[in-house]
Each structure stands twice: as structure tokens, then as C-alpha cells.
Design an enzyme around this catalytic site. Structure first.
Site, PDB file in Angstrom:
ATOM      1  CB  THR A   1      -0.931   0.017   1.231  1.00  0.00           C
ATOM      2  OG1 THR A   1      -1.427   1.345   1.399  1.00  0.00           O
ATOM      3  CG2 THR A   1      -0.222  -0.375   2.506  1.00  0.00           C
TER       4      THR A   1
ATOM      5  CE1 TYR B   1      -3.860  -3.618   4.554  1.00  0.00           C
ATOM      6  CE2 TYR B   1      -4.011  -1.222   4.501  1.00  0.00           C
ATOM      7  CZ  TYR B   1      -3.832  -2.423   3.847  1.00  0.00           C
ATOM      8  OH  TYR B   1      -3.614  -2.436   2.496  1.00  0.00           O
ATOM      9  CG  HIS B   2      -1.787   1.735   6.514  1.00  0.00           C
ATOM     10  ND1 HIS B   2      -2.957   2.209   7.062  1.00  0.00           N
ATOM     11  CD2 HIS B   2      -1.933   1.849   5.178  1.00  0.00           C
ATOM     12  CE1 HIS B   2      -3.766   2.607   6.087  1.00  0.00           C
ATOM     13  NE2 HIS B   2      -3.180   2.398   4.944  1.00  0.00           N
TER      14      HIS B   2
HETATM   15  N1  LIG Z   1      -8.714  -2.425  -2.098  1.00  0.00           N
HETATM   16  C1  LIG Z   1      -7.852  -1.436  -2.023  1.00  0.00           C
HETATM   17  O1  LIG Z   1      -8.205  -0.238  -2.147  1.00  0.00           O
HETATM   18  C2  LIG Z   1      -6.391  -1.735  -1.794  1.00  0.00           C
HETATM   19  C3  LIG Z   1      -5.483  -0.648  -1.784  1.00  0.00           C
HETATM   20  C4  LIG Z   1      -4.128  -0.903  -1.567  1.00  0.00           C
HETATM   21  C5  LIG Z   1      -3.689  -2.206  -1.360  1.00  0.00           C
HETATM   22  N2  LIG Z   1      -4.581  -3.233  -1.378  1.00  0.00           N
HETATM   23  C6  LIG Z   1      -4.063  -4.580  -1.117  1.00  0.00           C
HETATM   24  O2  LIG Z   1      -4.493  -5.507  -2.092  1.00  0.00           O
HETATM   25  C7  LIG Z   1      -4.733  -6.776  -1.481  1.00  0.00           C
HETATM   26  C8  LIG Z   1      -6.127  -7.232  -1.850  1.00  0.00           C
HETATM   27  O3  LIG Z   1      -7.080  -6.269  -1.417  1.00  0.00           O
HETATM   28  P1  LIG Z   1      -8.628  -6.450  -1.684  1.00  0.00           P
HETATM   29  O4  LIG Z   1      -9.230  -5.114  -1.688  1.00  0.00           O
HETATM   30  O5  LIG Z   1      -8.806  -7.364  -2.829  1.00  0.00           O
HETATM   31  O6  LIG Z   1      -9.043  -7.182  -0.337  1.00  0.00           O
HETATM   32  P2  LIG Z   1     -10.147  -8.331  -0.103  1.00  0.00           P
HETATM   33  O7  LIG Z   1     -10.341  -8.443   1.363  1.00  0.00           O
HETATM   34  O8  LIG Z   1     -11.336  -8.090  -0.962  1.00  0.00           O
HETATM   35  O9  LIG Z   1      -9.401  -9.629  -0.654  1.00  0.00           O
HETATM   36  C9  LIG Z   1      -8.438 -10.347   0.084  1.00  0.00           C
HETATM   37  C10 LIG Z   1      -8.672 -11.828  -0.182  1.00  0.00           C
HETATM   38  O10 LIG Z   1      -7.697 -12.571   0.544  1.00  0.00           O
HETATM   39  C11 LIG Z   1      -8.340 -13.627   1.247  1.00  0.00           C
HETATM   40  N3  LIG Z   1      -7.518 -13.937   2.421  1.00  0.00           N
HETATM   41  C12 LIG Z   1      -7.261 -13.131   3.494  1.00  0.00           C
HETATM   42  N4  LIG Z   1      -6.479 -13.783   4.376  1.00  0.00           N
HETATM   43  C13 LIG Z   1      -6.234 -15.012   3.858  1.00  0.00           C
HETATM   44  C14 LIG Z   1      -5.511 -16.145   4.308  1.00  0.00           C
HETATM   45  N5  LIG Z   1      -4.889 -16.162   5.502  1.00  0.00           N
HETATM   46  N6  LIG Z   1      -5.467 -17.252   3.521  1.00  0.00           N
HETATM   47  C15 LIG Z   1      -6.105 -17.278   2.315  1.00  0.00           C
HETATM   48  N7  LIG Z   1      -6.824 -16.242   1.849  1.00  0.00           N
HETATM   49  C16 LIG Z   1      -6.887 -15.116   2.609  1.00  0.00           C
HETATM   50  C17 LIG Z   1      -9.731 -13.093   1.580  1.00  0.00           C
HETATM   51  O11 LIG Z   1     -10.678 -14.110   1.819  1.00  0.00           O
HETATM   52  C18 LIG Z   1     -10.062 -12.279   0.319  1.00  0.00           C
HETATM   53  O12 LIG Z   1     -10.698 -13.068  -0.652  1.00  0.00           O
HETATM   54  C19 LIG Z   1      -4.560  -6.589   0.021  1.00  0.00           C
HETATM   55  O13 LIG Z   1      -3.333  -7.124   0.434  1.00  0.00           O
HETATM   56  C20 LIG Z   1      -4.586  -5.098   0.214  1.00  0.00           C
HETATM   57  O14 LIG Z   1      -3.795  -4.714   1.282  1.00  0.00           O
HETATM   58  C21 LIG Z   1      -5.921  -3.022  -1.587  1.00  0.00           C
END
Ligand SMILES: NC(=O)c1ccc[n+]([C@@H]2O[C@H](COP(=O)([O-])OP(=O)(O)OC[C@H]3O[C@@H](n4cnc5c(N)ncnc54)[C@H](O)[C@@H]3O)[C@@H](O)[C@H]2O)c1
Length: 403
Positions: free
Chosen positions: A145, A189-190
Site C-alpha cells: 500500500t 493494517y498499514h
Molecule cells: N482495495 C484497495 O483499495 C487496496 C489498496 C491498496 C492495497 N490493497 C491490497 O491488495 C490486497 C487485496 O485487497 P482487496 O481489496 O482485494 O481485499 P479483499 O479483502 O477483498 O481480498 C483479500 C482476499 O484474501 C483472502 N484472504 C485473506 N487472508 C487469507 C488467508 N490467511 N489465507 C487465504 N486467503 C486469505 C480473503 O478471503 C479475500 O478473498 C490486500 O493485500 C490489500 O492490502 C488493496
């Protein structure tokens, strides 16, 4: 390429899985459905009606003739299953989305803080240790992030991960070095994402793992060309106070005639990216892996920078929505500047979707279409960065998720 997508059922992971499959790669999803469980815990649901993963995969096969595999594994806890999967499938690349990704959720209680740390750091470290144990040369592409940098840039353009520093050596000479940009996390989280960075640096140095860390901005939008092919492939759209990201929340609030909830003064400046660019950036990163022995590649995966109050103003002008300045639950500066370099992904060929291109389409195409599914109770952010002391700990002990 054979590609594993950890967290492939989530908001970014699902459209990325489809996009990489459409590009001709062999894709397998790994997920433990923690995100769907969090919906139950929070009594919140995606604004868009998302199908179970089995239905999604079957629909993709029907529409394209392409198969996406699935393995239900908790990456943070079931190391043996993860290791066996790596040994069995020997992927060329592993895209790692499998983390708890909501800052407000990570600050809800001590349970949520501990869960976020255990889950995120556990997932990342299990993955790295398993790649070494399986003697794999897979390229890891991780979603980090922009928030690892903090948001106070004091007029400096944020570089892509590394900062050139000059230090005075003992013999009076000057030593130049590039170090990881000093981290300044604004939530638990961050903080987990800053810990991930150290794990990556160590494994790249010690085991010569090939790693790309994408420091992503806030993702907005819902659909990609692939998720739009069939209603059963629709992507999730979070609007609740924990998981909803600022721009998507505003879009949905405008659609239902709810005042746009701007936290504090709205002077916070953030980096944004459309979901269509997210999937394209991941593809660009996967297809241009680093060499073995190279330091971790860090790209700033964002395309635009905006002040929250300006975004609210833009949507208010488009839709006639009102703006409501509410108390800020976060402990952060009331305003900040943000200048960011994103040269690496542009040089790899990214051609960004801009807010000006797509904002109205999102309002009418998604938020308007599904506004009847919105539960207004879920809109306010109830997490507090500095909370009153917890007195009721019932249900919060041990491993069970509070429901
Ligand atoms: N959505 C945003 O705006 C954003 C911005 C910056 C970074 N990110 C990063 O992108 C990544 C995905 O984000 P997202 O928005 O798709 O989140 P999300 O929560 O929709 O998706 C995360 C997925 O990972 C799975 N998961 C979590 N822990 C797990 C584990 N221990 N084992 C197996 N599966 C697991 C969850 O079930 C989910 O399907 C994250 O790491 C997040 O930090 C997202």
C-alpha cells in the site's frame, strides 16, 4: 505462465485472476474466504450481488472455455497445505493478495489488531518460507500500500520504495546508499504492510527470491472487461464503514441520496487507481520479473492524487449530492500534500483510466443499479483509532472471529 493467486476471491484478486486467465496464463486461486466471513461478522454485504466462488469459476469456464483452479487454504495458518501446493503445482509466479486489508477493521478492537497482524505477517512469511523449502524460483508479486510511506511528504516526491541518502563516514568521506523509504504507518493494517517489506528485503537478500512489491493507492471502480462479461462474474463493491474505500463510498452515497461523509476537514490527500488499472499493473509486473539476486522491486501502483474534499465536490457537482463533514475516526493530520512518482509502471506500458473518464459510468452503471441492496446502517465508520478502553471481552478470546 502458471500463476497462483493468493486471495483470488477478493475485490482485487477476482478481477486479476480473470484478467490473467484471459491473457492466456494458467491460473489457480488460493483463498480461505476470510473476506466473506468478515461480511457475516459485520452484517454487511457487497453492494453488488457476488456469486459463490464455485459459481464464478463455472461461469468463467462457460463464457471463455478457460478453467481456473481453486484450493481452499488458510495461507497464514496452514503452512503444510501451502507447501504441498507449491511442490505440486510449481508456479512461475505467485500474486499475493491474501491479507486483511481494511484499516478501520484493523483498529476495531484488540482482537482485530491481533488477527490482522497474525494473518498478514503470517501469510507473507509462510509464503516466503514455503518457496524456499520447495526450492522454487517463482516470482512473488505482492500487493502493498501507498500507506507504508505515511502521508506527510513535506513537498518531496515519494520515490518508488527506496530513498537515496548521504551519510558521513568515519574517515570524513561521504557515503551514498539507497535505503527503504522510512515507513510511517497510520494503522495496524498499514503497519503489517511495513513488516511485509522487511520480510521481502530479507528473503530477496538471503535466498535470492524474486519479489515485486506493488505499493498500491486506494482502488476505486468495480468492473473490468472480464468481470463485465456475465452477471455471475460481477466484482464486489464494499461501501460499509470498515471495508468501503472512500471514493466508492461516495459514489454509492450519491446514488441513494445520502450526504457524502467526509471525515474531518477532507484535507487528506490520497493516491487512487481504478480497478481496471490494478489488474493491468499486476499483469505488467508478473510479465516483467526481476532477476535472481536483484533487490526487491517496488512500484508505486497509483495513477492520480486527490484531496478527499475535492473528490466529494466533484461527485456533488455530478450528482447534486450534499456533503456532510463528520468527525474523523482516524488519528491523522487534518490535511497533507502528496506527490508520488509512478514512472516504473508507466514505462512498462500502463495507460491510466482517469476519474474524468469513468466516474459517471460508475455512478450510473453500478451504484444506481444496485442501490436497493444498500443498508444505510452500515455506512457510518464506527471504528475508532483511539478507542475507549474495552470492557466487554466476551467472544473476543481465542481464535473465534467475533460475530
Ligand atoms: N482495495 C484497495 O483499495 C487496496 C489498496 C491498496 C492495497 N490493497 C491490497 O491488495 C490486497 C487485496 O485487497 P482487496 O481489496 O482485494 O481485499 P479483499 O479483502 O477483498 O481480498 C483479500 C482476499 O484474501 C483472502 N484472504 C485473506 N487472508 C487469507 C488467508 N490467511 N489465507 C487465504 N486467503 C486469505 C480473503 O478471503 C479475500 O478473498 C490486500 O493485500 C490489500 O492490502 C488493496
Amino acid at each position: 505462465m502458471r500463476i497462483l493467486i493468493l486471495g483470488g476471491d477478493g475485490f482485487c484478486g477476482w478481477p486479476t485472476s480473470l484478467h490473467l486467465s484471459a491473457c492466456g496464463h494458467d491460473v489457480d486461486i488460493v483463498d480461505n474466504f476470510a473476506r466473506r466471513d468478515a461480511d457475516l461478522e459485520l452484517c454487511a454485504d457487497s453492494l453488488t450481488p457476488i456469486e459463490p466462488l464455485e459459481v464464478r469459476r463455472a461461469a468463467w469456464y462457460q463464457v471463455t472455455g478457460r478453467d481456473i483452479g481453486f484450493h481452499r487454504i488458510d495461507v497464514a495458518r496452514d503452512y503444510e497445505a501451502l507447501l504441498a501446493l507449491l511442490q505440486d503445482t510449481r508456479p512461475d509466479a505467485i500474486v499475493h493478495f491474501a491479507e486483511q486489508r481494511a484499516a478501520p477493521y484493523s483498529m476495531k478492537s484488540s482482537w482485530h489488531k491481533r488477527y490482522t497482524v497474525d494473518n498478514n505477517v503470517g501469510s507473507t512469511h509462510n509464503l516466503l518460507a514455503a518457496i524456499v523449502e520447495a526450492q522454487l524460483d517463482a516470482h512473488v508479486v505482492h500487493l502493498g500500500t501507498m500507506g507504508v510511506y505515511g502521508y506527510g511528504t513535506a513537498g518531496v516526491t515519494l520515490p518508488e520504495g527506496y530513498l537515496a541518502v548521504r551519510m558521513d563516514a568515519q574517515d570524513g568521506s561521504e557515503v551514498e546508499e539507497e535505503i527503504l523509504y522510512p515507513v510511517n504507518p497510520g494503522s495496524v493494517y498499514h503497519m503489517t504492510k511495513t513488516l511485509d517489506q522487511l520480510l521481502f528485503a530479507f528473503y530477496a537478500k538471503n535466498d535470492e527470491l524474486r519479489i515485486t512489491d506493488l505499493h498500491q493507492g486506494i482502488v476505486w471502480g468495480t468492473q473490468t472487461p472480464e468481470t463485465g462479461l456475465d452477471d455471475r462474474l460481477i466484482n464486489r463493491f464494499d461501501y460499509d464503514g470498515d471495508y468501503g474505500t472512500v471514493l466508492n463510498r461516495f459514489l454509492m452515497q450519491a446514488a441513494i441520496g445520502y450526504p457524502l461523509t467526509v471525515h474531518g476537514t477532507g484535507g487528506q490527500t490520497r493516491a487512487f487507481i481504478h480497478i481496471r488499472d490494478t489488474v493491468r499493473c499486476v499483469q505488467l509486473a508478473v510479465e516483467a520479473p526481476p532477476e535472481r539476486g536483484e533487490r526487491v522491486r517496488i512500484y508505486n501502483q497509483m495513477t492520480e492524487v486527490h484531496r478527499v474534499i475535492d473528490l466529494a465536490g466533484m461527485i456533488a457537482r455530478l450528482t447534486g449530492a450534499e456533503i456532510d463533514l463528520v468527525g474523523n475516526p482516524r488519528k491523522e493530520a487534518s490535511h497533507n500534500d502528496l506527490l508520488v512518482s509512478n514512472r516504473n509502471l508507466l514505462e512498462l506500458g500502463l495507460d491510466p483510466v482517469t476519474l474524468a473518464d469513468d466516474l459517471l459510468q460508475e455512478v450510473t452503471g453500478i451504484a444506481e443499479r444496485f442501490k436497493d441492496r444498500c443498508d444505510r446502517e452500515r455506512i457510518p465508520c464506527r471504528s475508532r483509532w483511539v478507542a475507549e478502553a474495552e470492557t466487554d471481552r466476551s467472544g473476543l478470546e481465542g481464535d473465534a472471529r467475533p460475530v
